[in-house]
Enzyme design. Structure first.
Site, PDB file in Angstrom:
ATOM      1  N   ASP A   1       0.992  -1.666   0.092  1.00  0.00           N
ATOM      2  CA  ASP A   1      -0.067  -0.067   0.039  1.00  0.00           C
ATOM      3  C   ASP A   1       0.811   1.247   0.110  1.00  0.00           C
ATOM      4  O   ASP A   1       2.218   1.286  -0.447  1.00  0.00           O
ATOM      5  CB  ASP A   1      -1.040   0.044   1.390  1.00  0.00           C
TER       6      ASP A   1
ATOM      7  N   HIS B   1      -4.270   5.528   3.822  1.00  0.00           N
ATOM      8  CA  HIS B   1      -4.741   4.989   2.639  1.00  0.00           C
ATOM      9  C   HIS B   1      -3.528   3.376   3.472  1.00  0.00           C
ATOM     10  O   HIS B   1      -4.776   2.763   3.941  1.00  0.00           O
ATOM     11  CB  HIS B   1      -4.513   4.610   1.842  1.00  0.00           C
TER      12      HIS B   1
ATOM     13  N   SER C   1     -11.129  -1.105  -0.953  1.00  0.00           N
ATOM     14  CA  SER C   1     -10.122  -0.940  -0.288  1.00  0.00           C
ATOM     15  C   SER C   1     -10.600  -1.446   0.928  1.00  0.00           C
ATOM     16  O   SER C   1      -9.749  -1.833   2.325  1.00  0.00           O
ATOM     17  CB  SER C   1      -9.682   0.222  -0.201  1.00  0.00           C
TER      18      SER C   1
END
Length: 568
Positions: free
Chosen positions: A169, A224, A471
């Site tokens: 990520d 994220h 996600s």
């Protein structure tokens, strides 16, 4: 899922630029003398010596090489480099990685964050939690949906420290108080370099904060990756909330840029590193830029673009195969595109970064044979998203035969009013540094936006935010996979940890899921509203579920279940 470098360097001298064939489009030629970076795929089985000679003959210089899968990062000032590669028998293809250039320094821009106004009030939680639950557990409808609770999987199987979960990520805030206890800094790696500006001189990652433009392994400038890691394995430590597998070990394998873009070479390097270092399961909540779908022979694309997309498919698949052979379970987000991946679609977002100055995305028809990577790669387990009501989230991509299973990913409009409500999102860890930089905190540290909350234990405070997306669905499935390996795994002779055949993990993941039939009627008209300048705007999307209970396009084999997975 956003819509989407450890290796030995091998220096090869750059040769004179070759002539550009007449078929090359002037709009696709880089500025003369400007260095561009490419990922080059060696022909399968060719010797490294022959591959190196071929790269040199094409006008390239190798700056990194991944010999495990026959891929190299190459720099070249040759404006006809891609065409030159096509003439080399030892090479299979080339794909743009990024453009190398300079631009005036300026203050780094905050990463773009897509959030919607919500109704969840600002929350600061203090005091002691109950004996069995974390302070923010009541907000975790997602964990209740998959039975990852104090009386569910936490009691039956909380996970083993010997199980290693790789977070491919944008990075992980390894110092977040609700991540640090399970974070393995020693094993973590950063396979990226910050890219301050794109080929057009626009801010991409922004000015570099660290020497050599390489962030530390416990750093996340985007948010994220931190959110994903927290969902999987935030510990039960009396602060904030717990993840699906609160005792497993988190390893940051950073492959994404600060901007949220993901390039080919870092993904390949992250996967091969995972394979060689005993990582048991990886989360991939992204697609590899710049093509949302990669088409081998789409007439809408120029020959050079077709070659680039073929290269992305082949190179990624080699890395996926390598990881799978070495015991890595591969799990990916299904996409946030509202569409059925098994049908013909239209893409107007690719290429989403300029390989050459002035290059722009264009509209093209995408047949089902095209592949979004890594989610449509072989051995990969794609995950669709569900909301609080267990419906498929309005944004989640789908497809019968594409989606393996579903998992909570959030759906902020899954309510009677069809208006955004942060309670419908997934709450997980958020770097305090980013909350401050983005102006989301008051002077006393309390949140001033609805999508951020704070939990304190004594003098230690931690922040969390509400997000939605596939996600967020994929990490729930990864957490369940980590529990399966914890319960059924055996000793890994290489590392001393646990290991389990990825095919068995997938079989258990599918077989333990709660089957869910298509809605009736099977065609759903999703309706939701967003607010713009004080006015509510209506949005709609019509989506059709195909298949039967236990095998359909919305939910695959069903919604993952942490408790069932470790009981059966």
């Amino acid at each position: 899922m956003r819509r989407a470098l450890i290796s030995a360097a091998c220096a090869v001298a750059t040769t004179a630029a070759l002539a550009i064939p007449a078929s090359a489009s002037p709009a696709q030629q880089p500025a003369k003398g400007a260095a561009s970076e490419y990922v080059v795929l060696y022909k399968d089985g060719v010797s490294l010596g022959k591959a190196h000679d071929a790269v040199k003959a094409a006008g390239g210089s190798i700056v990194e090489e991944n010999a495990d899968v026959g891929v190299a990062t190459v720099r070249s000032k040759n404006p006809g480099f891609v065409q030159a590669v096509m003439r080399q028998g030892a090479l299979d293809g080339a794909a743009h990685n990024r453009v190398i250039g300079e631009a005036p320094k300026e203050k780094k821009a905050a990463a773009k964050v897509e959030k919607t106004a919500g109704t969840q009030g600002r929350v600061t939680v203090k005091g002691k939690p109950s004996k069995h639950t974390e302070p923010l557990a009541d907000l975790q409808w997602d964990m209740k949906q998959i039975h990852a609770t104090a009386n569910g999987s936490y009691k039956a199987e909380p996970g083993s420290k010997k199980v290693l979960v790789g977070i491919l990520d944008t990075g992980v805030d390894g110092n977040h108080p609700d991540i640090k206890p399970n974070f393995d800094r020693k094993l973590s790696r950063n396979f990226t370099h910050d890219v301050p500006y794109d080929a057009d001189g626009n801010v991409l990652d922004g000015p570099c904060e660290f020497k050599s433009c390489v962030d530390p392994v416990d750093w996340d400038d985007n948010d994220h990756g931190t959110h994903v890691a927290s969902e999987i394995a935030s510990p039960r430590n009396g602060l904030g909330m717990a993840g699906v597998a609160p005792n497993v070990t988190l390893v940051n394998l950073r492959v994404g840029q600060d901007s949220g873009q993901f390039y080919l070479q870092p993904t390949i390097d992250g996967l091969t590193y995972a394979a060689k270092n005993g990582i048991d399961v990886v989360n991939m909540s992204y697609y590899i830029d710049p093509w949302l779908w990669n088409c081998a022979n789409n007439p809408a694309d120029k020959p050079e673009d077709q070659l680039e997309q073929r290269t992305i498919i082949q190179a990624t698949q080699r890395a996926l195969d390598f990881a799978h052979r070495h015991g890595v379970t591969l799990i990916s987000a299904a996409g946030n595109d509202f569409v059925d991946y098994t049908k013909t679609n239209v893409d107007d977002s690719s290429p989403d970064f300029p390989s050459y100055p002035g290059e722009k995305p264009y509209e093209r028809t995408i047949p089902a044979s095209c592949q979004s990577m890594p989610s449509e790669g072989k051995h990969v387990i794609p995950i669709s998203a569900t909301g609080p009501s267990t419906r498929k989230s309005y944004y989640s991509s789908f497809g019968n035969g594409y989606v393996a299973v579903a998992a909570p990913g959030g759906d902020k409009v899954d309510n009677a009013a069809q208006r955004p409500d942060d309670r419908g999102g997934i709450w997980a860890a958020y770097p305090e540094r980013l909350a401050k930089e983005r102006g989301e905190l008051n002077a006393d540290g309390t949140p001033k936006v609805s999508y951020v909350i704070r939990s304190c234990k004594g003098k230690t405070c931690a922040y969390y935010q509400s997000l939605q997306g596939t996600s967020m669905a994929s990490p729930h499935a990864v957490g369940v996979a980590a529990l399966i390996i914890s319960r059924f795994g055996h000793r890994d002779g290489r590392t001393g940890g646990l290991t389990l055949d990825p095919d068995f993990v997938e079989w258990k993941l599918r077989g333990s899921a709660t089957p869910k039939d298509c809605p009736s009627p099977s065609t759903v008209d999703y309706v939701w509203y967003t607010q713009t300048n004080g006015t509510w705007v209506k949005h709609t999307s019509t989506q059709t579920c195909e298949g039967t209970k236990g095998k359909n396009g919305f939910f695959g084999a069903g919604i993952v279940d942490a408790l069932h997975a470790v009981q059966r």
